[in-house]
Design a protein around this motif. Structure first.
Motif, mmCIF file in Angstrom:
data_model
loop_
_atom_site.group_PDB
_atom_site.id
_atom_site.type_symbol
_atom_site.label_atom_id
_atom_site.label_comp_id
_atom_site.label_asym_id
_atom_site.label_seq_id
_atom_site.Cartn_x
_atom_site.Cartn_y
_atom_site.Cartn_z
ATOM 1 N N MET A 445 0.848 -1.186 0.000
ATOM 2 C CA MET A 445 0.000 0.000 0.000
ATOM 3 C C MET A 445 0.885 1.238 0.000
ATOM 4 N N THR A 446 0.472 2.231 -0.761
ATOM 5 C CA THR A 446 1.161 3.525 -0.769
ATOM 6 C C THR A 446 0.119 4.624 -0.620
ATOM 7 N N ASN A 447 0.598 5.822 -0.419
ATOM 8 C CA ASN A 447 -0.320 6.956 -0.365
ATOM 9 C C ASN A 447 -1.133 7.028 -1.657
ATOM 10 N N GLN A 448 -0.472 6.813 -2.781
ATOM 11 C CA GLN A 448 -1.157 6.873 -4.070
ATOM 12 C C GLN A 448 -2.218 5.787 -4.200
ATOM 13 N N SER A 449 -1.879 4.544 -3.819
ATOM 14 C CA SER A 449 -2.869 3.466 -3.978
ATOM 15 C C SER A 449 -4.083 3.708 -3.091
ATOM 16 N N LEU A 450 -3.858 4.264 -1.897
ATOM 17 C CA LEU A 450 -4.997 4.531 -1.018
ATOM 18 C C LEU A 450 -5.803 5.720 -1.533
ATOM 19 N N ARG A 451 -5.130 6.717 -2.137
ATOM 20 C CA ARG A 451 -5.864 7.826 -2.761
ATOM 21 C C ARG A 451 -6.782 7.280 -3.856
ATOM 22 N N GLU A 452 -6.247 6.367 -4.649
ATOM 23 C CA GLU A 452 -7.053 5.788 -5.729
ATOM 24 C C GLU A 452 -8.214 4.979 -5.169
ATOM 25 N N ARG A 453 -7.982 4.320 -4.052
ATOM 26 C CA ARG A 453 -9.072 3.554 -3.435
ATOM 27 C C ARG A 453 -10.221 4.488 -3.029
ATOM 28 N N TYR A 461 -3.361 14.710 -1.021
ATOM 29 C CA TYR A 461 -2.662 13.573 -0.404
ATOM 30 C C TYR A 461 -2.516 13.699 1.120
ATOM 31 N N PRO A 462 -2.474 14.937 1.711
ATOM 32 C CA PRO A 462 -2.357 15.015 3.172
ATOM 33 C C PRO A 462 -3.533 14.338 3.900
ATOM 34 N N GLN A 463 -4.732 14.349 3.271
ATOM 35 C CA GLN A 463 -5.869 13.659 3.888
ATOM 36 C C GLN A 463 -5.582 12.167 4.045
ATOM 37 N N VAL A 464 -5.010 11.588 2.995
ATOM 38 C CA VAL A 464 -4.695 10.159 3.035
ATOM 39 C C VAL A 464 -3.547 9.894 4.003
ATOM 40 N N SER A 465 -2.605 10.807 4.078
ATOM 41 C CA SER A 465 -1.498 10.645 5.022
ATOM 42 C C SER A 465 -2.020 10.563 6.455
ATOM 43 N N ARG A 466 -3.053 11.348 6.768
ATOM 44 C CA ARG A 466 -3.641 11.295 8.119
ATOM 45 C C ARG A 466 -4.284 9.941 8.375
ATOM 46 N N ILE A 467 -4.983 9.409 7.368
ATOM 47 C CA ILE A 467 -5.613 8.093 7.529
ATOM 48 C C ILE A 467 -4.544 7.029 7.789
ATOM 49 N N ILE A 468 -3.458 7.101 7.020
ATOM 50 C CA ILE A 468 -2.368 6.130 7.193
ATOM 51 C C ILE A 468 -1.786 6.245 8.602
ATOM 52 N N ARG A 469 -1.594 7.466 9.068
ATOM 53 C CA ARG A 469 -1.054 7.655 10.415
ATOM 54 C C ARG A 469 -1.999 7.079 11.470
ATOM 55 N N HIS A 470 -3.300 7.304 11.311
ATOM 56 C CA HIS A 470 -4.272 6.773 12.269
ATOM 57 C C HIS A 470 -4.263 5.240 12.253
ATOM 58 N N ALA A 471 -4.134 4.653 11.068
ATOM 59 C CA ALA A 471 -4.096 3.184 10.972
ATOM 60 C C ALA A 471 -2.831 2.631 11.619
ATOM 61 N N MET A 472 -1.719 3.362 11.486
ATOM 62 C CA MET A 472 -0.479 2.948 12.139
ATOM 63 C C MET A 472 -0.600 3.097 13.652
ATOM 64 N N ASP A 473 -1.208 4.174 14.098
ATOM 65 C CA ASP A 473 -1.402 4.380 15.540
ATOM 66 C C ASP A 473 -2.276 3.272 16.131
ATOM 67 N N ALA A 474 -3.202 2.754 15.317
ATOM 68 C CA ALA A 474 -4.086 1.672 15.775
ATOM 69 C C ALA A 474 -3.394 0.313 15.739
ATOM 70 N N GLY A 475 -2.152 0.286 15.235
ATOM 71 C CA GLY A 475 -1.403 -0.957 15.188
ATOM 72 C C GLY A 475 -1.823 -1.891 14.067
ATOM 73 N N LEU A 476 -2.497 -1.370 13.041
ATOM 74 C CA LEU A 476 -3.019 -2.217 11.967
ATOM 75 C C LEU A 476 -2.079 -2.307 10.770
ATOM 76 N N ILE A 477 -1.290 -1.268 10.538
ATOM 77 C CA ILE A 477 -0.332 -1.298 9.424
ATOM 78 C C ILE A 477 1.014 -0.781 9.925
ATOM 79 N N SER A 484 12.122 3.334 7.051
ATOM 80 C CA SER A 484 11.417 4.356 6.269
ATOM 81 C C SER A 484 10.871 5.452 7.172
ATOM 82 N N THR A 485 10.573 6.567 6.544
ATOM 83 C CA THR A 485 9.865 7.666 7.207
ATOM 84 C C THR A 485 8.627 7.973 6.386
ATOM 85 N N ALA A 486 7.674 8.605 7.015
ATOM 86 C CA ALA A 486 6.419 8.902 6.338
ATOM 87 C C ALA A 486 6.661 9.780 5.123
#
Length: 498
Positions: A445-453, A461-477, A484-486
């Motif tokens: 998964m990348t920022n781009q693939s999730l944007r396309e989803r 893209y910052p909206q999707v970056s927030r979703i990714i961060r929340h999913a990481m904070d939840a321990g799911l991804i 790597s860095t965000a």
């Protein structure tokens, strides 16, 4: 072999005197009472009878017997002496059999026959063996120790052996109805539909070949010229599941509600046919009651369902084949609301709900699953839930929700929502399942693939970056590369991926 009666038939066949005498002779050859049979004269204490049924059912399972037997009117030595016990009397305002059935858990089938033998009254309880779990009476399981009834917990050796037997039994191989002749089978099962499923000619129908094929498929068993329908045979090909006592609550149920809650029911449809016969009519009922969008083509207007039909079918078949048939008093249910579809099946899943996409599938009912695949009702092993997730992405639906409690598993398909109307949990769930889908396909998964989803433009893209961060904070991804860095080019994988 013990007397083979018409288990679960609409009209119970009367047990004949010669049948009883033959059965009694066989039981006497076992030196009278045994761990799966008991003789009584007149004791009609209902609690005692209930505990005895529990013990005999569990003992029959432990010793791999077809039945347990409780016989009134026979002495301990096996002599016919007659009884004053009358099973037609009521107990606490209820029919005796009904009252006993409500106190036994899990639900088991037993029959009560009253007859005259040598001019004396005799009553026989014919009790099915336990399946799945030890049978309890008023919450307490019993077992036979020699010719006596004892609490199961007081005999850990027998308890352990019983659990081992129960775990080795397959629901599909247990008997749903027996003591049948050829005409009975033709009345109970849709043999024409079965023939068509294996591309066998139906006119003229070669009954010998038909019954051979059914036995090879473990749909039927035969003994001494009589047939028995297995649970697998009935659950797939029964013309009416209500004729099978142990399966009449296993047909799927469709409920259509008005609005988003269960306050008002618009329609309720209870299935009756076996799954091989009833799945297509069930799908037709569901599709007729789903909301649709109107599409305008070049010439004609047409309606398109808000939900992908393939996803609905996959979830229904998945629920049917993974249900716990030992969970009594409930059935697989499809509930349609204005904003979602819920598919619920009895039993906890054998795989954690967060691992539905990637985990190797495990089923309680392997034979049923195999038959449903051969009939073309579901995908190959392991390709079902990921297809549901993918279809939700293609249809731009919120990600499906999978949940479980102590006795059921639920899958939810949601109606379309705009990105703005999705809440935080919707977005996190979508990100996690998107990452799962990418992972099982050997991608990331990348920022781009999730944007396309989500169909979000590159500039957002910052909206999707927030979703990714929340999913990481939840321990799911997590990052694919721990160093790597965000960033827009970072790669992400589910928490379980390597």
């Amino acid at each position: 072999m013990p007397y083979r009666h018409l288990l679960g038939s609409v009209r119970m066949r009367i047990m004949r005197e010669e049948d009883f005498v033959s059965l009694l002779r066989e039981l006497k050859d076992l030196n009278g009472e045994s761990e799966f049979s008991e003789f009584k004269e007149n004791n009609s204490n209902m609690d005692l009878i209930g505990n005895t049924i529990s013990a005999l059912s569990n003992a029959a399972a432990l010793h791999e017997k077809e039945y347990g037997y409780l016989i009134f009117g026979v002495s301990d030595e096996g002599k016919i002496v007659g009884t004053k016990f009358n099973p037609s009397k009521r107990h606490k305002g209820q029919d005796i059999k009904l009252w006993l059935s409500t106190q036994l858990n899990p639900e088991i089938h037993f029959e009560i026959h009253s007859l005259q033998v040598q001019d004396r009254n005799v009553v026989i309880f014919i009790i099915n063996p336990a399946t799945g779990y030890p049978v309890k009476f008023k919450g307490k399981p019993s077992i036979r120790v020699g010719a006596t009834t004892k609490p199961l917990g007081a005999h850990p050796g027998k308890e352990k052996a019983l659990w081992q037997k129960l775990h080795s039994r397959r629901f599909e191989e247990d008997i749903a109805m027996q003591g049948l002749d050829v005409e009975d089978i033709l009345r109970k099962l849709d043999c024409v539909a079965f023939c068509r499923s294996i591309r066998m000619e139906t006119e003229p129908m070669r009954r010998d070949l038909l019954f051979q094929k059914m036995q090879e498929g473990r749909l039927l068993k035969k003994s001494r010229g009589r047939f028995a329908i297995t649970n697998l045979g009935a659950i797939l090909w029964a013309k009416n599941l209500k004729e099978f006592d142990g399966l009449k609550r296993k047909a799927p149920r469709l409920i259509v509600y008005k609005g988003k809650d269960r306050m008002e029911t618009l329609r309720e449809i209870a299935g009756q046919k076996g799954y091989a016969l009833g799945l297509e009519p069930l799908m037709e009922h569901i599709l007729l009651r789903l909301p649709a969008n109107e599409e305008i083509g070049r010439v004609l207007r047409r309606e398109r369902s808000l939900y992908p039909e393939e996803a609905i079918r996959e979830l229904i078949v998945n629920a049917l084949i993974h249900q716990d048939f030992m969970t009594t008093g409930t059935s697989m249910t499809i509930s349609i609301f204005s904003d979602r579809i819920e598919v619920r099946n009895p039993g906890e899943p054998l795989v954690a709900t967060q691992r539905f996409v990637d985990a190797h599938p495990r089923s309680r009912n392997e034979r049923l699953a195999g038959e449903m695949r051969q009939l073309g009702f579901c995908e190959e092993r392991g390709s079902g839930i990921d297809k549901v997730v993918q279809l939700c992405e293609v249809y731009q639906l919120p990600a499906p929700l999978f949940s479980a409690d102590t006795d059921s598993t639920t899958a939810v398909l949601y109606a379309p929502k705009t990105f703005k109307s999705m809440d935080k949990s919707d977005r996190i769930r979508a990100a996690y399942l998107h990452a799962c889908l990418k992972s099982v396909n050997g991608e990331f998964m990348t920022n781009q693939s999730l944007r396309e989803r989500f169909k979000i433009t590159r500039s957002n893209y910052p909206q999707v970056s927030r979703i990714i961060r929340h999913a990481m904070d939840a321990g799911l991804i997590r990052f694919k590369d721990p160093e790597s860095t965000a960033g827009r080019n970072a790669k992400y994988i589910p928490y379980w991926a390597r």
